[in-house]
Design a protein around this motif. Structure first.
Motif: not given
Length: 120
Positions: A26, A28, A30, A32, A53, A73, A76
Motif C-alpha cells: 500500500r 503510503t 491507508s 479502510n 478496519a 493490520n 496488511d
C-alpha cells in the motif's frame, strides 16, 4: 504503487476447506474496508464477506457459519477461511480493498483473482 496479491485457491472436494489470503502493498496509503467477492461465468460479481478496519464483519447469507473473514493490520493481509465447501461455492474469488491516500482521496483496488473449485 498499490497492489493486492491473492493466494490459496485450488480444487477441493465438497465438505473440505480452503484458506484464501490477500496481501496488500500500500505504500503510503491507508487501508479502510477490505472484502472478498466471487464471480462465476455469466453472473455478476458477488460480495461474499467484508471486514472494516476496526474488524466489523459482514457475510452474504449463503456463507454464514461456514466462512470466516479476518485481517492482520500489522501485515496488511486479509484472509478468508472457507469450511464445509459446497459445489456452488465454485468461482473466481477476488480481493477488494478501499484505500485512502495521505491527501484523503479514496480508491478502490482489486486483486487478480484466484480460482476455487469444489467438486461433488
Amino acid at each position: 504503487q498499490v497492489q493486492l496479491v491473492e493466494s490459496g485457491g485450488g480444487v477441493v472436494q465438497a465438505g473440505g476447506s480452503l484458506r484464501l489470503s490477500c496481501a496488500a502493498s500500500r505504500n503510503t496509503f491507508s487501508i479502510n474496508d477490505m472484502a472478498w467477492y466471487r464471480q462465476v461465468p455469466g453472473k455478476q460479481r458477488e460480495l461474499v464477506a467484508l471486514i472494516t478496519a476496526g474488524g466489523i464483519t459482514n457475510y452474504v447469507d449463503s456463507v454464514k457459519g461456514r466462512f470466516t473473514i479476518s485481517r492482520d493490520n500489522a501485515d496488511d493481509t486479509m484472509y478468508l477461511q472457507m469450511n464445509s465447501l459446497k459445489p456452488e461455492d465454485t468461482a473466481v474469488y477476488y480481493c477488494n480493498a478501499q484505500l485512502q491516500s495521505p491527501f484523503g482521496r479514496r480508491f478502490n483496488y482489486w486483486g487478480q483473482g484466484t480460482q476455487v473449485t469444489v467438486s461433488s
